[in-house]
Design an enzyme around this catalytic site. Structure first.
Site, PDB file in Angstrom:
ATOM      1  N   ASP A 191       0.786  -1.179   0.079  1.00 46.58           N
ATOM      2  CA  ASP A 191      -0.040  -0.143   0.168  1.00 46.58           C
ATOM      3  C   ASP A 191       0.869   1.310   0.022  1.00 46.58           C
ATOM      4  O   ASP A 191       1.997   1.365   0.493  1.00 46.58           O
ATOM      5  CB  ASP A 191      -0.926   0.004   1.278  1.00 46.58           C
ATOM      6  CG  ASP A 191      -2.099   0.846   1.221  1.00 46.58           C
ATOM      7  OD1 ASP A 191      -2.413   1.559  -0.001  1.00 46.58           O
ATOM      8  OD2 ASP A 191      -2.563   1.367   1.998  1.00 46.58           O
ATOM      9  N   ASN A 214     -10.475  -3.498  -6.451  1.00 46.16           N
ATOM     10  CA  ASN A 214      -9.570  -2.601  -6.994  1.00 46.16           C
ATOM     11  C   ASN A 214     -10.631  -2.035  -8.355  1.00 46.16           C
ATOM     12  O   ASN A 214      -9.992  -1.143  -9.177  1.00 46.16           O
ATOM     13  CB  ASN A 214      -8.167  -2.738  -7.446  1.00 46.16           C
ATOM     14  CG  ASN A 214      -7.393  -2.885  -5.886  1.00 46.16           C
ATOM     15  OD1 ASN A 214      -6.388  -3.334  -5.695  1.00 46.16           O
ATOM     16  ND2 ASN A 214      -7.683  -1.672  -5.197  1.00 46.16           N
TER      17      ASN A 214
HETATM   18  C1  FPP Z   1      -2.063  -0.116  -3.256  1.00 46.02           C
HETATM   19  O1  FPP Z   1      -1.592   1.345  -3.426  1.00 46.02           O
HETATM   20  C2  FPP Z   1      -1.602  -0.702  -4.396  1.00 46.02           C
HETATM   21  C3  FPP Z   1      -2.300  -1.294  -5.362  1.00 46.02           C
HETATM   22  C4  FPP Z   1      -3.793  -1.374  -5.490  1.00 46.02           C
HETATM   23  C5  FPP Z   1      -1.765  -1.922  -6.558  1.00 46.02           C
HETATM   24  C6  FPP Z   1      -0.454  -2.865  -6.107  1.00 46.02           C
HETATM   25  C7  FPP Z   1       0.231  -2.912  -7.543  1.00 46.02           C
HETATM   26  C8  FPP Z   1       1.675  -2.884  -7.482  1.00 46.02           C
HETATM   27  C9  FPP Z   1       2.608  -2.838  -6.419  1.00 46.02           C
HETATM   28  C10 FPP Z   1       1.981  -3.071  -8.875  1.00 46.02           C
HETATM   29  C11 FPP Z   1       1.608  -4.279  -9.753  1.00 46.02           C
HETATM   30  C12 FPP Z   1       2.330  -5.191  -9.084  1.00 46.02           C
HETATM   31  C13 FPP Z   1       2.940  -6.110  -9.970  1.00 46.02           C
HETATM   32  C14 FPP Z   1       3.535  -7.329  -9.365  1.00 46.02           C
HETATM   33  C15 FPP Z   1       3.395  -5.631 -11.258  1.00 46.02           C
HETATM   34  P1  FPP Z   1      -2.608   2.518  -3.467  1.00 46.02           P
HETATM   35  O2  FPP Z   1      -2.676   2.848  -5.036  1.00 46.02           O
HETATM   36  O3  FPP Z   1      -3.708   1.979  -2.686  1.00 46.02           O
HETATM   37  O4  FPP Z   1      -1.764   3.587  -2.877  1.00 46.02           O
HETATM   38  P2  FPP Z   1      -2.422   4.725  -1.850  1.00 46.02           P
HETATM   39  O5  FPP Z   1      -3.182   4.200  -0.810  1.00 46.02           O
HETATM   40  O6  FPP Z   1      -1.473   5.715  -1.509  1.00 46.02           O
HETATM   41  O7  FPP Z   1      -3.365   5.352  -2.763  1.00 46.02           O
END
Ligand code: FPP
Length: 260
Positions: free
Chosen positions: A37, A85
């Protein structure tokens, strides 16, 4: 207690250095689950678009899997895309799908060089065809690797996983292949996406929120939880060691009175 530095011997371009000072190498968590996250906030803090954070987060995952491997961790489960998501803007969802597809193409050689076996948990329903193809290819190309397992959660939700398990168990019972009184924890675990994997010992959540977010609901029943305000793209092997040190300082009683 062990002291020292481990450095990967792989041909990978950036060697991953892990400082194991203070760690008990005989008490390393076998399975670490990570809620990656803070990507969006990390990007925003730098005046960049959110997707830049996901890209950086994918790089961090590579480093952390290699560091975990050096430490003797057997499985890393990483939450890459949840069933919730899909509610994000279509541009962000498409970017993550493309990122996954690229990752599963470009990293295969490195997975093989590092003996990493790739697996997936989650529902394939709704995923783009290309992502499903890359997933199949990654499974096939790394299936004989005997090192750390990278278990990627894609289109994953803990409640959906339990619902899926309940439905298939109920179908077996209705068909007369399973007696209701024979349904136990093992039967349930055998119907989860994580079938055959040990339960996570440690759940890591960067980004500062104190939530489970529907990740591995059944499996984390007795996992130790470690959080940090650091955003996922800034998460380093030192944070991983810090989390494991905290894990080693906990007394795990599994509902009993003494630790085991
Ligand atoms: C949460 O951060 C992250 C996600 C919903 C996606 C995670 C994806 C990756 C790390 C990249 C894809 C993975 C691979 C293996 C290619 P957020 O967007 O919710 O962050 P925030 O809380 O700051 O908004």
């Amino acid at each position: 207690m062990f002291k020292g530095l481990f450095q990967t011997k792989s041909k990978a371009k950036n060697p991953v250095v892990v400082d194991t000072t203070g760690l008990d190498m005989n008490n390393i968590p076998q399975h670490i689950a990570i809620i990656m996250d803070g990507n969006g906030r990390w990007a925003k803090a730098q005046g960049k678009v959110r997707t830049f954070g996901h890209q950086a987060g994918a790089e961090t995952l590579k480093t952390i899997v290699r560091a975990a491997d050096k430490l003797g961790v057997k499985v890393v489960s990483a939450y890459a895309f949840s069933t919730e998501n899909w509610k994000r803007p279509v541009t962000e969802v498409s970017f993550i799908m493309e990122l996954l597809s690229r990752y599963l193409t470009n990293e295969i050689d490195e997975f093989n060089e590092n003996n990493v076996q790739v697996r997936f948990i989650g529902s394939r329903e709704g995923l783009p065809e290309i992502v499903k193809q890359k997933m199949d290819h990654a499974i096939e190309a790394t299936k004989d690797n005997t090192g750390i397992i990278l278990n990627l959660a894609i289109n994953y939700g803990g409640q959906a996983e339990i619902l899926h398990a309940v439905r298939s168990i109920a179908a077996e019972a209705a068909a007369g292949r399973l007696a209701v009184e024979d349904i136990d924890n093992k039967v349930i675990e055998d119907h989860l996406y994580t079938q055959g994997l040990p339960a996570p010992d440690l759940l890591i959540r960067p980004g500062g929120d104190l939530r489970i977010s529907n990740f591995l609901l059944w499996q984390i029943a007795y996992a130790e939880i470690w959080t940090t305000k650091t955003f996922w793209p800034d998460f380093t092997p030192d944070h991983l060691v810090e989390a494991i040190l905290a894990f080693q300082g906990r007394e795990r009683r599994f509902g009993g009175l003494v630790s085991r």
